[in-house]
Design a protein around this motif. Structure first.
Motif, PDB file in Angstrom:
ATOM      1  N   LYS A 181     -56.942   6.985 -21.084  1.00 54.25           N
ATOM      2  CA  LYS A 181     -56.598   8.343 -21.511  1.00 54.25           C
ATOM      3  C   LYS A 181     -55.872   9.159 -20.450  1.00 54.25           C
ATOM      4  O   LYS A 181     -55.009   9.979 -20.779  1.00 54.25           O
ATOM      5  CB  LYS A 181     -57.868   9.074 -21.951  1.00 54.25           C
ATOM      6  CG  LYS A 181     -58.499   8.469 -23.203  1.00 54.25           C
ATOM      7  CD  LYS A 181     -59.747   9.232 -23.628  1.00 54.25           C
ATOM      8  CE  LYS A 181     -60.358   8.612 -24.886  1.00 54.25           C
ATOM      9  NZ  LYS A 181     -61.587   9.332 -25.328  1.00 54.25           N
ATOM     10  N   GLU A 182     -56.228   8.949 -19.200  1.00 55.23           N
ATOM     11  CA  GLU A 182     -55.629   9.764 -18.137  1.00 55.23           C
ATOM     12  C   GLU A 182     -54.894   8.941 -17.080  1.00 55.23           C
ATOM     13  O   GLU A 182     -54.332   9.504 -16.151  1.00 55.23           O
ATOM     14  CB  GLU A 182     -56.716  10.618 -17.458  1.00 55.23           C
ATOM     15  CG  GLU A 182     -57.329  11.674 -18.351  1.00 55.23           C
ATOM     16  CD  GLU A 182     -56.343  12.781 -18.721  1.00 55.23           C
ATOM     17  OE1 GLU A 182     -55.270  12.866 -18.091  1.00 55.23           O
ATOM     18  OE2 GLU A 182     -56.662  13.561 -19.639  1.00 55.23           O
ATOM     19  N   LYS A 183     -54.904   7.627 -17.238  1.00 56.08           N
ATOM     20  CA  LYS A 183     -54.185   6.740 -16.340  1.00 56.08           C
ATOM     21  C   LYS A 183     -54.604   6.914 -14.875  1.00 56.08           C
ATOM     22  O   LYS A 183     -53.772   7.025 -13.969  1.00 56.08           O
ATOM     23  CB  LYS A 183     -52.675   6.926 -16.499  1.00 56.08           C
ATOM     24  CG  LYS A 183     -52.177   6.512 -17.886  1.00 56.08           C
ATOM     25  CD  LYS A 183     -50.672   6.578 -17.988  1.00 56.08           C
ATOM     26  CE  LYS A 183     -50.216   6.093 -19.364  1.00 56.08           C
ATOM     27  NZ  LYS A 183     -48.733   6.139 -19.507  1.00 56.08           N
ATOM     28  N   VAL A 184     -55.899   6.935 -14.667  1.00 54.37           N
ATOM     29  CA  VAL A 184     -56.484   6.908 -13.332  1.00 54.37           C
ATOM     30  C   VAL A 184     -57.399   5.695 -13.271  1.00 54.37           C
ATOM     31  O   VAL A 184     -58.292   5.549 -14.112  1.00 54.37           O
ATOM     32  CB  VAL A 184     -57.269   8.191 -13.012  1.00 54.37           C
ATOM     33  CG1 VAL A 184     -57.959   8.075 -11.646  1.00 54.37           C
ATOM     34  CG2 VAL A 184     -56.353   9.402 -13.041  1.00 54.37           C
ATOM     35  N   ALA A 185     -57.172   4.833 -12.303  1.00 54.92           N
ATOM     36  CA  ALA A 185     -57.974   3.620 -12.176  1.00 54.92           C
ATOM     37  C   ALA A 185     -59.055   3.809 -11.119  1.00 54.92           C
ATOM     38  O   ALA A 185     -58.763   4.151  -9.970  1.00 54.92           O
ATOM     39  CB  ALA A 185     -57.092   2.433 -11.803  1.00 54.92           C
ATOM     40  N   VAL A 186     -60.301   3.616 -11.518  1.00 57.34           N
ATOM     41  CA  VAL A 186     -61.451   3.618 -10.614  1.00 57.34           C
ATOM     42  C   VAL A 186     -62.250   2.353 -10.909  1.00 57.34           C
ATOM     43  O   VAL A 186     -61.967   1.631 -11.855  1.00 57.34           O
ATOM     44  CB  VAL A 186     -62.328   4.877 -10.790  1.00 57.34           C
ATOM     45  CG1 VAL A 186     -61.542   6.145 -10.485  1.00 57.34           C
ATOM     46  CG2 VAL A 186     -62.907   4.932 -12.219  1.00 57.34           C
ATOM     47  N   VAL A 187     -63.268   2.084 -10.096  1.00 59.21           N
ATOM     48  CA  VAL A 187     -64.077   0.886 -10.300  1.00 59.21           C
ATOM     49  C   VAL A 187     -65.460   1.288 -10.794  1.00 59.21           C
ATOM     50  O   VAL A 187     -66.103   2.149 -10.186  1.00 59.21           O
ATOM     51  CB  VAL A 187     -64.212   0.083  -8.988  1.00 59.21           C
ATOM     52  CG1 VAL A 187     -65.020  -1.196  -9.232  1.00 59.21           C
ATOM     53  CG2 VAL A 187     -62.847  -0.258  -8.420  1.00 59.21           C
ATOM     54  N   PRO A 188     -65.924   0.716 -11.906  1.00 61.93           N
ATOM     55  CA  PRO A 188     -67.271   1.046 -12.384  1.00 61.93           C
ATOM     56  C   PRO A 188     -68.331   0.606 -11.386  1.00 61.93           C
ATOM     57  O   PRO A 188     -68.268  -0.490 -10.823  1.00 61.93           O
ATOM     58  CB  PRO A 188     -67.387   0.267 -13.699  1.00 61.93           C
ATOM     59  CG  PRO A 188     -66.373  -0.824 -13.604  1.00 61.93           C
ATOM     60  CD  PRO A 188     -65.254  -0.276 -12.777  1.00 61.93           C
TER      61      PRO A 188
ATOM     62  N   LYS B  32     -60.450  -6.792 -12.049  1.00 62.18           N
ATOM     63  CA  LYS B  32     -60.260  -6.576 -13.482  1.00 62.18           C
ATOM     64  C   LYS B  32     -59.549  -5.262 -13.735  1.00 62.18           C
ATOM     65  O   LYS B  32     -58.550  -5.210 -14.473  1.00 62.18           O
ATOM     66  CB  LYS B  32     -61.620  -6.589 -14.195  1.00 62.18           C
ATOM     67  CG  LYS B  32     -61.568  -6.154 -15.655  1.00 62.18           C
ATOM     68  CD  LYS B  32     -62.972  -6.067 -16.258  1.00 62.18           C
ATOM     69  CE  LYS B  32     -62.926  -5.495 -17.669  1.00 62.18           C
ATOM     70  NZ  LYS B  32     -64.288  -5.363 -18.257  1.00 62.18           N
ATOM     71  N   PHE B  33     -60.021  -4.189 -13.106  1.00 59.04           N
ATOM     72  CA  PHE B  33     -59.413  -2.886 -13.362  1.00 59.04           C
ATOM     73  C   PHE B  33     -58.086  -2.732 -12.633  1.00 59.04           C
ATOM     74  O   PHE B  33     -57.181  -2.046 -13.095  1.00 59.04           O
ATOM     75  CB  PHE B  33     -60.388  -1.761 -12.992  1.00 59.04           C
ATOM     76  CG  PHE B  33     -61.428  -1.541 -14.046  1.00 59.04           C
ATOM     77  CD1 PHE B  33     -61.217  -0.640 -15.064  1.00 59.04           C
ATOM     78  CD2 PHE B  33     -62.602  -2.274 -14.053  1.00 59.04           C
ATOM     79  CE1 PHE B  33     -62.154  -0.453 -16.065  1.00 59.04           C
ATOM     80  CE2 PHE B  33     -63.551  -2.098 -15.036  1.00 59.04           C
ATOM     81  CZ  PHE B  33     -63.333  -1.176 -16.057  1.00 59.04           C
ATOM     82  N   PHE B  34     -57.946  -3.405 -11.497  1.00 64.62           N
ATOM     83  CA  PHE B  34     -56.668  -3.391 -10.798  1.00 64.62           C
ATOM     84  C   PHE B  34     -55.604  -4.066 -11.651  1.00 64.62           C
ATOM     85  O   PHE B  34     -54.475  -3.575 -11.762  1.00 64.62           O
ATOM     86  CB  PHE B  34     -56.798  -4.097  -9.455  1.00 64.62           C
ATOM     87  CG  PHE B  34     -55.504  -4.171  -8.685  1.00 64.62           C
ATOM     88  CD1 PHE B  34     -55.020  -3.063  -8.014  1.00 64.62           C
ATOM     89  CD2 PHE B  34     -54.784  -5.351  -8.629  1.00 64.62           C
ATOM     90  CE1 PHE B  34     -53.828  -3.133  -7.305  1.00 64.62           C
ATOM     91  CE2 PHE B  34     -53.599  -5.428  -7.927  1.00 64.62           C
ATOM     92  CZ  PHE B  34     -53.117  -4.316  -7.256  1.00 64.62           C
ATOM     93  N   ASP B  35     -55.950  -5.191 -12.263  1.00 65.19           N
ATOM     94  CA  ASP B  35     -54.992  -5.920 -13.092  1.00 65.19           C
ATOM     95  C   ASP B  35     -54.628  -5.125 -14.337  1.00 65.19           C
ATOM     96  O   ASP B  35     -53.469  -5.124 -14.774  1.00 65.19           O
ATOM     97  CB  ASP B  35     -55.569  -7.279 -13.484  1.00 65.19           C
ATOM     98  CG  ASP B  35     -55.696  -8.223 -12.288  1.00 65.19           C
ATOM     99  OD1 ASP B  35     -55.043  -7.964 -11.263  1.00 65.19           O
ATOM    100  OD2 ASP B  35     -56.474  -9.199 -12.384  1.00 65.19           O
ATOM    101  N   LEU B  36     -55.611  -4.435 -14.915  1.00 68.98           N
ATOM    102  CA  LEU B  36     -55.316  -3.588 -16.068  1.00 68.98           C
ATOM    103  C   LEU B  36     -54.331  -2.481 -15.693  1.00 68.98           C
ATOM    104  O   LEU B  36     -53.367  -2.212 -16.407  1.00 68.98           O
ATOM    105  CB  LEU B  36     -56.609  -2.951 -16.606  1.00 68.98           C
ATOM    106  CG  LEU B  36     -57.479  -3.776 -17.544  1.00 68.98           C
ATOM    107  CD1 LEU B  36     -58.777  -3.037 -17.845  1.00 68.98           C
ATOM    108  CD2 LEU B  36     -56.742  -4.097 -18.837  1.00 68.98           C
ATOM    109  N   ALA B  37     -54.583  -1.846 -14.564  1.00 73.48           N
ATOM    110  CA  ALA B  37     -53.735  -0.741 -14.123  1.00 73.48           C
ATOM    111  C   ALA B  37     -52.328  -1.221 -13.792  1.00 73.48           C
ATOM    112  O   ALA B  37     -51.353  -0.495 -14.003  1.00 73.48           O
ATOM    113  CB  ALA B  37     -54.363  -0.064 -12.906  1.00 73.48           C
ATOM    114  N   ALA B  38     -52.222  -2.450 -13.262  1.00 68.84           N
ATOM    115  CA  ALA B  38     -50.922  -2.969 -12.840  1.00 68.84           C
ATOM    116  C   ALA B  38     -49.949  -3.098 -14.010  1.00 68.84           C
ATOM    117  O   ALA B  38     -48.738  -3.046 -13.818  1.00 68.84           O
ATOM    118  CB  ALA B  38     -51.097  -4.319 -12.148  1.00 68.84           C
ATOM    119  N   GLY B  39     -50.478  -3.235 -15.206  1.00 72.92           N
ATOM    120  CA  GLY B  39     -49.617  -3.384 -16.366  1.00 72.92           C
ATOM    121  C   GLY B  39     -49.277  -2.078 -17.064  1.00 72.92           C
ATOM    122  O   GLY B  39     -48.645  -2.094 -18.131  1.00 72.92           O
TER     123      GLY B  39
END
Length: 403
Positions: free
Chosen positions: A345-352, A23-30
């Protein structure tokens, strides 16, 4: 026929949740200018000699099926690898299967041993696929929660408290994904006593065996009395930087392998032939590069752990893998809120952390399998984000690499 397919969909599949990691990987990819610390993938390219061996096999026309269990030549190399690196002896002819990734090996293990309603203990926080794979095999996943206070290490007492008359197996992953926690030989021996006492099988996910930093890795199958009880899972994705190759391995007593091979025959046939030739080369001539990557990950781990603690996020030092699992409770945000706001806000993708089980709430998973410049920039952004939340830091993110 109506377009409502709910009537036709399996109830087991229907209730499965999509991967929280994806989910977060796909969000970041866009998004542009995103630094992703989310997906557990080495930033190293597969070493050239491995790629060359796979290419050469195609040029030579090795494009037919192999034996279901994999090329005997590769299984022989796996047998040597497991014996020399981890002191466990498996017969290449009838105790090893080459699988399409370690995840398929775990799937085969569960489908081979579980009857409807059988319970499998899963030490949490845990990789997101474990519980769904148990459910898909007809079993019931039972969480055994750990905590940061104990370094996310499971104890024999915790295991025993979760055991019921329906418990058939326990899944252990060490070094752990997502916490990076590893277990030493003494700790494994104590867990083995509990497993013997209650007559359990063990699915031991050892995919990060080559990525341990402070203590020598001990395979669970090497513990006295555990060889007969263990389905050993390993693969090439992490230690050899071969994630996209999707090559795994399993080793177990012959009687269990026979059942898993029957399932494998009907679902997959065999792992891709040319990739198996690459894996042969990996096991024969690549350990100098594996050791070099391991040293690089260790430096990055030390830097990331020290920096996270300096900027106000409590973080234990993981013994292996390439993840840190810092607490974000000081921000008073949930894991989901923290990950979403940090990305936006900071464009860093992590996993909850909560996607790895309830005990992961209040934490996030960050992969340090990224370049040092990317890690430094990501941590600067994270510091800016948490300072905006009122969390004070001890220091600013530096440029040093900690050894």
């Amino acid at each position: 026929m109506k377009n409502d397919y709910a009537h036709y969909i399996s109830q087991t599949a229907k209730v499965l949740q999509p991967s929280g990691i994806r989910k977060f990987f796909d969000l970041a990819a866009g998004m542009k200018d995103v630094i992703s610390l989310g997906v557990g993938e080495p930033d190293f390219i597969t070493p050239w000699n491995i790629r060359e061996a796979a290419i050469l096999s195609m040029e030579q026309g090795f494009t037919s099926y192999t034996a279901n269990a994999g090329l005997l030549e590769l299984r022989e190399e796996i047998s040597i690898y497991l014996r020399t690196r981890f002191s466990v002896e498996y017969d290449a002819k009838n105790q090893i299967i080459v699988t399409v990734g370690a995840s398929q090996a775990i799937d085969l293990a569960f489908r081979a041993i579980l009857n409807q309603g059988d319970e499998v203990l899963i030490v949490e926080p845990a990789f997101v696929s474990y519980a769904p794979l148990v459910s898909l095999a007809g079993g019931k996943p039972i969480a055994v929660s750990t905590s940061a206070e104990n370094g996310f290490k499971v104890t024999p007492e915790q295991i025993e408290q979760a055991i019921t008359e329906k418990t058939k197996a326990i899944l252990l992953c060490f070094p752990n994904n997502p916490t990076g926690t590893s277990l030493n030989e003494t700790e494994l021996i104590e867990i083995a006593k509990m497993i013997n006492k209650h007559d359990l099988l063990v699915v031991s996910d050892e995919i990060y065996a080559e990525l341990t930093y402070d203590e020598t890795f001990t395979s669970f199958a090497s513990i006295d009395g555990m060889y007969e009880r263990t389905i050993l899972i390993n693969g090439f994705s992490k230690g050899f930087a071969m994630t996209g190759w999707r090559l795994g391995m399993l080793a177990a007593p012959k009687e269990l392998v026979e059942v898993m091979l029957k399932i494998f025959q009907y679902t997959t046939m065999c792992a891709p032939t040319m990739l198996q030739y690459g894996a042969i080369e990996a096991l024969r001539n690549t350990f100098h590069e594996v050791e070099s990557m391991q040293k690089s990950y260790r430096r990055r781990r030390n830097y990331v752990v020290q920096t996270l603690n300096n900027i106000g996020l409590d973080c234990h030092t993981p013994g292996g893998a390439f993840y840190v699992f810092p607490s974000i409770r000081a921000t008073r945000l949930t894991s989901e809120q923290f990950a979403e706001e940090l990305l936006m806000k900071e464009k860093v993708a992590v996993v909850p952390g909560n996607v790895f089980g309830e005990s992961g709430e209040g934490y996030i998973r960050c992969s340090y399998a990224s370049s040092m410049p990317q890690l430094q920039e990501a941590l600067k952004r994270m510091q800016r984000f948490i300072e905006a939340k009122g969390v004070s830091s001890n220091n600013h993110v530096g440029e040093s690499i900690y050894y």
